[in-house]
Design a protein around this motif. Structure first.
Motif, PDB file in Angstrom:
ATOM      1  N   VAL A  15       0.837  -1.203   0.000  1.00 48.05           N
ATOM      2  CA  VAL A  15       0.000   0.000   0.000  1.00 48.05           C
ATOM      3  C   VAL A  15       0.870   1.251   0.000  1.00 48.05           C
ATOM      4  N   ASN A 304      -4.185   0.922  10.745  1.00 48.32           N
ATOM      5  CA  ASN A 304      -4.886  -0.271  10.267  1.00 48.32           C
ATOM      6  C   ASN A 304      -4.214  -1.549  10.742  1.00 48.32           C
ATOM      7  N   ALA A 325      -9.023 -13.972   3.718  1.00 49.65           N
ATOM      8  CA  ALA A 325      -9.686 -12.717   3.380  1.00 49.65           C
ATOM      9  C   ALA A 325      -8.937 -11.899   2.331  1.00 49.65           C
ATOM     10  N   TRP A 326      -7.628 -11.857   2.437  1.00 50.53           N
ATOM     11  CA  TRP A 326      -6.918 -11.056   1.451  1.00 50.53           C
ATOM     12  C   TRP A 326      -6.425 -11.869   0.288  1.00 50.53           C
TER      13      TRP A 326
END
Lengths: 326, 300
Positions: A15, A304, A325-326
Motif C-alpha cells: 500500500v 490499520n 480474506a486477502w
C-alpha cells in the motif's frame, strides 16, 4: 500468528509503495520542477544543467527508486513556494495537529460511549430520542459549518472564546505544546469540539446498535436470571462486549480525524499540517502535497495494521479463517 | 400509477411522516434551485444589475433592511435570496453529476470485477481497499490539487466545476463497486445467467441487461445517501477555496464569502446559505435512511 503478521506487513508495504508511486507521479506529471525552482532570466543551458543535476533525465524507475530511498530517510525535497525543506515544515506543524486530533478523539469517546449506552438501554425515553436527533444533525451538518456556528456564538456574540490560533505555546525540545498554558487550552476547546462531533455521533450510534444486539443474547438473559443487578449486567457484561468494535472503529477513525483536521484547521486558522496541506493545494506546491500524502498513508497503514493485530489478539474467533480474506 | 400506489414502497413511504416531510422539503428545494432563473427576484450573475451601494444590507426585519432584498445582500450587493437559489442550483447540480459519475464508475468496475473474477477482480478490489482506507474528502482534495496542477491557470475558473465533479466523483466509486460486485457474485451463478450464457449472449450484454437490473436496489440506497455526502463535499471544497469560484457562487462559496464578514456582525451572509445547506443535506439523509430500511427485507 507470525504468518498473519508477516502477510499484513507485506500488504502494508505494498500500500505504501502504491501511494508513493502516486506521490511520485505527481512530481513527474504535474508541472515542471525546474520551472518552479528557477527565475525567468535563467538560460536554457542552465536549466538543462539543473535538470541533469537533479536527475530528472534518468529513466522513470531510477527516479522512483531514488524518491523511495529519499523518503525512507525522511527527505521529501524542498517546497516550491517557501524554499524550505518539506520535512522541517511538516515537522514544525505536526504537534499542533497531533494534539488537536488526540483531544478530539478522547472527547468523542468520553461523550459518545455514555450517550450510546444510554440510548441503547432506554431507547424509548425522550432523552434518547433527543440524542438520536442531535446525532443525525451531527452527521448532516458539515464540519466547517459547525466551526463557523461556534465562532459566531462564542467568539463574535458572547466574546468568551478565541476564534483563531493556538494561544500561547510552550516549546518542549522541538515539540510545541498548547496544553500547558491557559490560553492554549482555551484555544483548543472549540476546534476540538468541532472536529470531535462527527466521531462522537458515530461512536454513539455504534455503541447503541452494539448494545441493542448484545442485550438480546442468551448470556445476558442468563446473567439476569442469576439475579445480577442491572448495573452489573449492563456494564460488566453488555458494555464490555461492545467495546471491541468500538475500539476498532475509534482506531480507524483516528486517521479520519487527522484528515478532517484540514477543514477544522482552516476554519480556526489552527497552525497545523492540514492548513499547510491546504495552502499547498492552492499554490500547487507538489513537494508538500506529496509528503503529506505519504505521511497520511503511513499513519493510516500503521493504524490499520495495529488495529488488525489487536483484533487478532482480542478476538480468538478470527484466528481460524482470517488468512483467506486477502 | 395504480401499481405504484399499491406497492410496498409507497405504503411504507406514506406511513412515515418524517420521510414524507423530508421528501417534500428536499423536493421543493431541488425544484426551487432548478427554477432559480424563473423565481429568483434578481440575477446575481448579471454584473450590470449589481450596485455596490446595495452591499451589506441586512435582512428586511432588521433596522436597515430593505424590502427589495428579503434576507439582505452580500459584499457585492447581490441579493442573498437569489444568490442562495442560484447557489443551491450549482451545489445540487455538482452533487448529482458527481453521484452519477461515481455510480457509472463504481457499477461498471463492480460488474466487471464480479463477473470476470480472477486477477482483474483482485486488482480492482485491492485498489478499492486502498482508497477506502482514506477518507473521501482527502481523495477529493488530492484529485483536485493534481487536476489544478495539470490545467493551465488561466482556464481554472471556467473549468472549476468540472474539476469539482471529477474529484468528488472519483472519491466515491468504491462503495458502488463493492456492493455491485457482491450482487454480481451471487447472480452470476443463477440459472437465468447460465441460460443466457448458453445461448451465446455476449458478457457485456449479460452484465448490463441481466445482472445489473437485479443489483440496482442497494445501488439506489447508496446513491441517495451519497448525494448528501457529495453536496457536503462540494460545499466543503468550495468553503476551503478550491471549489466553485466566487463569481458564480455555490452554497459553500457563499458561506466562505460570509465567513469573512462574520466578525463585523454581518451574520446573514453565512447563516442563510448555511441553514439552506444543512436542511437540504438533512432531508436527503432522512430519505436515504428510510429507503435503506424500506428496501431491506430483513426489517419487514
Amino acid at each position: 500468528m507470525i504468518a498473519f503478521t508477516l502477510r499484513r506487513l507485506v500488504q502494508s508495504l505494498v500500500v505504501i509503495l502504491f501511494v508513493a508511486l502516486i506521490a511520485f507521479s505527481m512530481f513527474r506529471f504535474v508541472g515542471d520542477p525546474v520551472h518552479q525552482m528557477v527565475g525567468i532570466e535563467t538560460t536554457l543551458e542552465e536549466r538543462e544543467a539543473l535538470r541533469e543535476r537533479l536527475g530528472l533525465n534518468d529513466p522513470f524507475h531510477v527516479q522512483f527508486a531514488r524518491y523511495i530511498a529519499n523518503a525512507a530517510r525522511l527527505d521529501f525535497g524542498v517546497s516550491y513556494q517557501h524554499k524550505k525543506p518539506v520535512t522541517e515544515m511538516i515537522g514544525a506543524r505536526f504537534p499542533a495537529t497531533f494534539e488537536l486530533a488526540m483531544v478530539s478523539a478522547l472527547l468523542a469517546l468520553a461523550v459518545g460511549v455514555p450517550m450510546g449506552v444510554f440510548t441503547g438501554l432506554y431507547r424509548d425515553s425522550l432523552l434518547s430520542k433527543v440524542f438520536m436527533a442531535v446525532s443525525l444533525a451531527g452527521i448532516s451538518l458539515p464540519t466547517f459549518l459547525i466551526g463557523i456556528l461556534l465562532i459566531f456564538i462564542f467568539s463574535v456574540t458572547l466574546g468568551v472564546m478565541p476564534s483563531f490560533g493556538r494561544g500561547e505555546t510552550v516549546d518542549l525540545g522541538g515539540w510545541t505544546t498548547g496544553l500547558l498554558t491557559g490560553s492554549g487550552l482555551q484555544a483548543l476547546v472549540m476546534p476540538a469540539v468541532t472536529l470531535g462531533l462527527f466521531q462522537m455521533t458515530l461512536i454513539m450510534r455504534l455503541v447503541r446498535s452494539e448494545m441493542l444486539e448484545v442485550l438480546r443474547t442468551d448470556y445476558i438473559k442468563f446473567a439476569r436470571a442469576r439475579g445480577l443487578s442491572n448495573r452489573a449486567v449492563h456494564f460488566g457484561h453488555a458494555l464490555k462486549n461492545t467495546l471491541v468494535p468500538v475500539i476498532t472503529i475509534t482506531g480507524l477513525q483516528l486517521g479520519g480525524i487527522i484528515a478532517f483536521a484540514i477543514i477544522t484547521e482552516t476554519v480556526f486558522q489552527w497552525p497545523g499540517m492540514g492548513l499547510l496541506f491546504l495552502q499547498s493545494i492552492q499554490t500547487v506546491d507538489i513537494p508538500i502535497m506529496a509528503a503529506y500524502l505519504m505521511l497520511i498513508a503511513f499513519l493510516f497503514v500503521a493504524i490499520n495494521l495495529a488495529v488488525d493485530l489487536l483484533y487478532y489478539v482480542v478476538d480468538p474467533r478470527l484466528r481460524l479463517d482470517r488468512g483467506a480474506a486477502w | 400509477m395504480r401499481a405504484w400506489r399499491d406497492s410496498d414502497l409507497w405504503y411504507s413511504f406514506t406511513r412515515s411522516r418524517i420521510t414524507v416531510a423530508a421528501a417534500s422539503i428536499a423536493g421543493v428545494m431541488i425544484l426551487a434551485a432548478f427554477l432559480a432563473p424563473l423565481i429568483a427576484p434578481h440575477n446575481p450573475f448579471d454584473l450590470a444589475s449589481l450596485d455596490l451601494l446595495d452591499a451589506h444590507i441586512p435582512p428586511v426585519w432588521s433596522e436597515d433592511g430593505e424590502t427589495r432584498f428579503l434576507i439582505g445582500t452580500d459584499d457585492q450587493g447581490r441579493d442573498l435570496l437569489s444568490a442562495i437559489l442560484y447557489g443551491a442550483r450549482i451545489s445540487i447540480g455538482v452533487g448529482i453529476a458527481s453521484v452519477l459519475l461515481s455510480l457509472v464508475l463504481g457499477v461498471g468496475l463492480g460488474l466487471v470485477s464480479g463477473y470476470a473474477g480472477g486477477r482483474i477482480d483482485a486488482f480492482i478490489m485491492r485498489v478499492a481497499d486502498i482508497q477506502l482506507s482514506f477518507p473521501a474528502i482527502l481523495i477529493a482534495l488530492l484529485v483536485n490539487g493534481v487536476l489544478r496542477g495539470i490545467l493551465p491557470s488561466e482556464r481554472q475558473d471556467e473549468l472549476a466545476i468540472y474539476v469539482l465533479v471529477l474529484s468528488i466523483g472519483i472519491s466515491g466509486w468504491v462503495q458502488y463497486a463493492r456492493t455491485v460486485r457482491g450482487s454480481t457474485l451471487v447472480e452470476k451463478n443463477k440459472e437465468y445467467v447460465q441460460a443466457a450464457r448458453l445461448i451465446g449472449i455476449s458478457p457485456a450484454s449479460i452484465m448490463l441487461r441481466h445482472i445489473l437490473p437485479n443489483a440496482m436496489g442497494p445501488v439506489l440506497v447508496i446513491a441517495t445517501i451519497h448525494l448528501a455526502v457529495a453536496v457536503i463535499t462540494e460545499a466543503t471544497l468550495s468553503f476551503l477555496g478550491i471549489g466553485v469560484p466566487p463569481t458564480e457562487p455555490s452554497l459553500g462559496t457563499l458561506i466562505r464569502i460570509g465567513n469573512d464578514f462574520l466578525f463585523s456582525g454581518e451574520w446573514w451572509v453565512t447563516i442563510f446559505p448555511g441553514v439552506t445547506l444543512a436542511v437540504l443535506v438533512l432531508s436527503v439523509n432522512l430519505l436515504g435512511d428510510w429507503l435503506r430500511d424500506a428496501l431491506n427485507p430483513k426489517l419487514r
